[in-house]
Motif scaffolding. Structure first.
Motif, PDB file in Angstrom:
ATOM      1  N   GLY A 124       0.841  -1.181   0.218  1.00 14.54           N
ATOM      2  CA  GLY A 124       0.004   0.228  -0.341  1.00 14.54           C
ATOM      3  C   GLY A 124       0.621   1.108   0.082  1.00 14.54           C
ATOM      4  N   ALA A 125       1.991   1.275   0.668  1.00 14.46           N
ATOM      5  CA  ALA A 125       2.855   2.852   0.584  1.00 14.46           C
ATOM      6  C   ALA A 125       3.047   2.970  -0.210  1.00 14.46           C
ATOM      7  CB  ALA A 125       4.210   1.804   2.078  1.00 14.46           C
ATOM      8  N   ASN A 126       3.934   1.767  -0.981  1.00 10.05           N
ATOM      9  CA  ASN A 126       4.520   1.390  -2.397  1.00 10.05           C
ATOM     10  C   ASN A 126       3.999   2.238  -3.414  1.00 10.05           C
ATOM     11  OD1 ASN A 126       6.608   1.612  -3.992  1.00 10.05           O
ATOM     12  ND2 ASN A 126       5.446  -0.486  -4.978  1.00 10.05           N
ATOM     13  N   LYS A 127       2.065   1.728  -3.432  1.00  9.24           N
ATOM     14  CA  LYS A 127       1.305   2.230  -4.434  1.00  9.24           C
ATOM     15  C   LYS A 127       1.321   3.857  -4.334  1.00  9.24           C
ATOM     16  CE  LYS A 127      -3.854   1.547  -5.611  1.00  9.24           C
ATOM     17  NZ  LYS A 127      -4.522   1.321  -5.612  1.00  9.24           N
ATOM     18  N   VAL A 128       1.242   4.248  -2.857  1.00 13.50           N
ATOM     19  CA  VAL A 128       1.021   6.219  -3.020  1.00 13.50           C
ATOM     20  C   VAL A 128       2.185   6.915  -3.529  1.00 13.50           C
ATOM     21  CG1 VAL A 128       0.426   7.550  -1.535  1.00 13.50           C
ATOM     22  CG2 VAL A 128      -0.839   5.538  -0.881  1.00 13.50           C
ATOM     23  N   ALA A 129       3.294   6.236  -3.243  1.00  9.38           N
ATOM     24  CA  ALA A 129       4.309   6.448  -3.269  1.00  9.38           C
ATOM     25  C   ALA A 129       5.262   6.573  -4.862  1.00  9.38           C
ATOM     26  CB  ALA A 129       5.583   5.859  -2.864  1.00  9.38           C
ATOM     27  N   LYS A 130       3.950   5.960  -5.886  1.00  7.85           N
ATOM     28  CA  LYS A 130       3.785   5.728  -7.539  1.00  7.85           C
ATOM     29  C   LYS A 130       2.985   6.684  -7.979  1.00  7.85           C
ATOM     30  CE  LYS A 130       7.996   2.784  -7.287  1.00  7.85           C
ATOM     31  NZ  LYS A 130       8.208   2.906  -6.519  1.00  7.85           N
ATOM     32  N   ALA A 131       1.605   6.871  -7.084  1.00  5.95           N
ATOM     33  CA  ALA A 131       0.785   7.142  -7.819  1.00  5.95           C
ATOM     34  C   ALA A 131       0.946   8.507  -8.902  1.00  5.95           C
ATOM     35  CB  ALA A 131      -0.259   7.303  -6.411  1.00  5.95           C
ATOM     36  N   ASN A 132      -0.490   9.405  -9.168  1.00  3.08           N
ATOM     37  CA  ASN A 132      -0.351  10.636  -9.754  1.00  3.08           C
ATOM     38  C   ASN A 132      -0.401  11.197  -8.243  1.00  3.08           C
ATOM     39  OD1 ASN A 132      -0.780  12.719 -10.949  1.00  3.08           O
ATOM     40  ND2 ASN A 132      -2.981  12.439 -11.871  1.00  3.08           N
ATOM     41  N   PRO A 133       0.919  12.238  -8.897  1.00  4.39           N
ATOM     42  CA  PRO A 133       0.810  12.987  -7.569  1.00  4.39           C
ATOM     43  C   PRO A 133      -0.379  14.620  -7.559  1.00  4.39           C
ATOM     44  CG  PRO A 133       2.190  13.813  -8.755  1.00  4.39           C
ATOM     45  CD  PRO A 133       1.932  12.320  -9.708  1.00  4.39           C
ATOM     46  N   ASP A 134      -1.628  14.032  -7.221  1.00  2.03           N
ATOM     47  CA  ASP A 134      -2.889  15.185  -7.878  1.00  2.03           C
ATOM     48  C   ASP A 134      -3.882  15.495  -6.128  1.00  2.03           C
ATOM     49  OD1 ASP A 134      -4.089  13.485  -7.076  1.00  2.03           O
ATOM     50  OD2 ASP A 134      -4.894  13.059  -9.678  1.00  2.03           O
ATOM     51  N   GLY A 135      -3.008  15.011  -5.212  1.00  4.11           N
ATOM     52  CA  GLY A 135      -3.152  15.164  -4.067  1.00  4.11           C
ATOM     53  C   GLY A 135      -4.739  14.326  -3.659  1.00  4.11           C
ATOM     54  N   HIS A 136      -4.772  13.428  -4.697  1.00  2.00           N
ATOM     55  CA  HIS A 136      -6.334  12.666  -5.011  1.00  2.00           C
ATOM     56  C   HIS A 136      -6.428  10.528  -4.229  1.00  2.00           C
ATOM     57  CE1 HIS A 136      -7.962  15.373  -7.299  1.00  2.00           C
ATOM     58  NE2 HIS A 136      -9.095  15.472  -6.612  1.00  2.00           N
ATOM     59  N   THR A 137      -4.707  10.823  -3.962  1.00  2.00           N
ATOM     60  CA  THR A 137      -4.202   9.316  -3.569  1.00  2.00           C
ATOM     61  C   THR A 137      -3.645   9.145  -2.408  1.00  2.00           C
ATOM     62  OG1 THR A 137      -4.914   8.508  -5.893  1.00  2.00           O
ATOM     63  CG2 THR A 137      -2.722   7.168  -3.669  1.00  2.00           C
ATOM     64  N   LEU A 138      -2.974   8.928  -0.705  1.00  2.00           N
ATOM     65  CA  LEU A 138      -2.844   9.982   0.657  1.00  2.00           C
ATOM     66  C   LEU A 138      -2.489   8.138   0.806  1.00  2.00           C
ATOM     67  CD1 LEU A 138      -4.588  12.750   1.241  1.00  2.00           C
ATOM     68  CD2 LEU A 138      -3.268  12.625  -0.006  1.00  2.00           C
ATOM     69  N   LEU A 139      -1.804   8.219   1.541  1.00  6.94           N
ATOM     70  CA  LEU A 139      -1.589   7.339   2.167  1.00  6.94           C
ATOM     71  C   LEU A 139      -2.038   7.194   3.775  1.00  6.94           C
ATOM     72  CD1 LEU A 139      -0.157   4.052   3.104  1.00  6.94           C
ATOM     73  CD2 LEU A 139       2.672   5.924   3.317  1.00  6.94           C
ATOM     74  N   VAL A 140      -2.345   7.062   4.498  1.00  5.46           N
ATOM     75  CA  VAL A 140      -2.003   6.497   6.706  1.00  5.46           C
ATOM     76  C   VAL A 140      -1.747   5.754   6.840  1.00  5.46           C
ATOM     77  CG1 VAL A 140      -4.333   6.554   7.939  1.00  5.46           C
ATOM     78  CG2 VAL A 140      -4.488   8.000   6.305  1.00  5.46           C
ATOM     79  N   HIS A 141      -0.666   5.185   7.752  1.00  9.39           N
ATOM     80  CA  HIS A 141       0.676   4.580   7.876  1.00  9.39           C
ATOM     81  C   HIS A 141       1.060   4.895   9.133  1.00  9.39           C
ATOM     82  CE1 HIS A 141       2.233   1.015   7.620  1.00  9.39           C
ATOM     83  NE2 HIS A 141       3.046   0.795   6.171  1.00  9.39           N
ATOM     84  N   HIS A 142       1.639   3.614   9.276  1.00 14.50           N
ATOM     85  CA  HIS A 142       2.152   3.658  11.141  1.00 14.50           C
ATOM     86  C   HIS A 142       3.518   3.842  10.990  1.00 14.50           C
ATOM     87  CE1 HIS A 142       2.512  -0.291  11.147  1.00 14.50           C
ATOM     88  NE2 HIS A 142       1.601  -0.839  11.924  1.00 14.50           N
ATOM     89  N   ILE A 143       3.939   3.037  12.377  1.00 16.34           N
ATOM     90  CA  ILE A 143       5.516   3.185  12.813  1.00 16.34           C
ATOM     91  C   ILE A 143       6.079   2.455  11.828  1.00 16.34           C
ATOM     92  CG2 ILE A 143       5.384   1.212  13.943  1.00 16.34           C
ATOM     93  CD1 ILE A 143       6.912   2.964  16.302  1.00 16.34           C
TER      94      ILE A 143
END
Length: 331
Positions: free
Chosen positions: A79-98
């Motif tokens: 999931g973290a990698n999916k967001v790192a590679k997503a279109n940087p338009d603010g519509h795909t964000l990551l909620v992650h922990h430690i």
């Protein structure tokens, strides 16, 4: 040179104007997706779903914010990698922990760089951990638990929700602190680990209050201590001693959550998201829900992007020697 400059300048101005217009209209009619790198129903998922509603209200109530579960990989890597590679338009964000603080030292072939491949949007909460055991354990307090561990060396099972999970990190630190080797039993998520603990198939688990409070309240597990410096005020947990009180000195572990966007997300969009996050963190309903789970919503400067990033960098430095000493790695 002058001709090239004249040709490029209008294009640059148009791009800047387009970015400004995009930021002004953000989020528009397109939904914002909060990617949770774990299965539905887990601690991080609960935090994200409560936050999604609070942020929707903070953005005027017209924004559409959905939660997408993209589980898999050590510590929610997929999931973290999916967001790192997503279109940087603010519509795909990551909620992650430690896990964001342990990825660099734990995962050998990390497909992204934690410090440079994300825009940091702010911290969300701090979540204490609880040390719990199966209901059949004869130990009724922490002192008795340590005696039981000493008498059963080589026979004790310590569950976790998988490599780089919050329960794995807490368990690794606690096992080192007590100096008793235990058999680590990794599961594919918190839910199956908790199910086997309640059923007596494993002995112990150190997990977030967001996942253990209801089981402790329902007396489905035995609770021994919390990992915070002070006792918690949550009704179901207020009588639990801290590990320090119980005799395990200087042991404190807090799991935290933060929100991230892909690198390159426009600054104005980042500001809108951070503004909404800060409002959401003060939302009475969100505060009440988090308090009921034993979580403490961030109210300090870590809600600022720069302080959020500084905090994660400190966590990376903190966990690197711990993981190196444990010799636990993932590919």
């Amino acid at each position: 040179m002058k001709q090239v400059f004249k040709a490029v300048l209008p294009a640059a101005l148009l791009a800047a104007a387009a970015a400004g217009a995009q930021a002004q209209d953000f989020p528009g009619s397109k939904p914002i997706t909060l990617v949770v790198p774990f299965a539905a129903g887990g601690p991080t998922d609960r935090v994200a779903r409560d936050l999604a509603e609070a942020m929707r209200k903070a953005m005027g109530g017209n924004a559409s914010i959905v939660v997408e579960n993209a589980a898999g990989g050590p510590g929610g890597l997929i999931g973290a990698n999916k967001v790192a590679k997503a279109n940087p338009d603010g519509h795909t964000l990551l909620v992650h922990h430690i896990a964001m603080g342990v990825f660099p030292s734990l995962v050998r072939n990390l497909p992204f760089k934690v410090e440079t491949d994300f825009e940091y949007l702010g911290m969300i909460n701090d979540v204490p951990m609880t040390l719990i055991g199966k209901p059949q354990l004869p130990a009724n307090n922490y002192k008795e638990l340590i005696s039981w561990l000493q008498a059963n060396k080589g026979k004790v099972n310590l569950a976790n929700a998988g490599i780089a999970s919050a329960s794995h990190l807490c368990g690794m630190l606690w096992q080192s602190a007590v100096g008793v080797d235990m058999t680590t039993v990794p599961y594919k998520g918190t839910a199956p680990a908790m199910t086997d603990l309640m059923g007596g198939q494993v002995d112990l688990l150190c997990d977030q209050t967001t996942n253990t409070t209801s089981q402790i309240e329902g007396k489905k597990v035995k609770a021994y201590a919390v990992t915070t410096a002070k006792r918690l005020t949550t009704p179901a947990l207020k009588d639990l001693p801290t590990l320090d009180e119980a005799g395990q000195k200087n042991f404190q572990v807090t799991i935290w959550h933060g929100m991230y966007a892909p690198k390159g997300t426009p600054a104005a969009v980042q500001k809108k998201l951070n503004d909404a996050l800060k409002v959401a963190l003060k939302d009475p309903e969100f505060l009440k829900k988090q308090e009921g789970l034993g979580a403490v919503v961030v109210s300090d400067k870590r809600s600022d992007p720069a302080e959020h990033k500084k905090f994660v960098q400190a966590e990376i430095a903190k966990w690197s020697p711990v993981i190196k000493a444990a010799g636990v790695y993932a590919d």
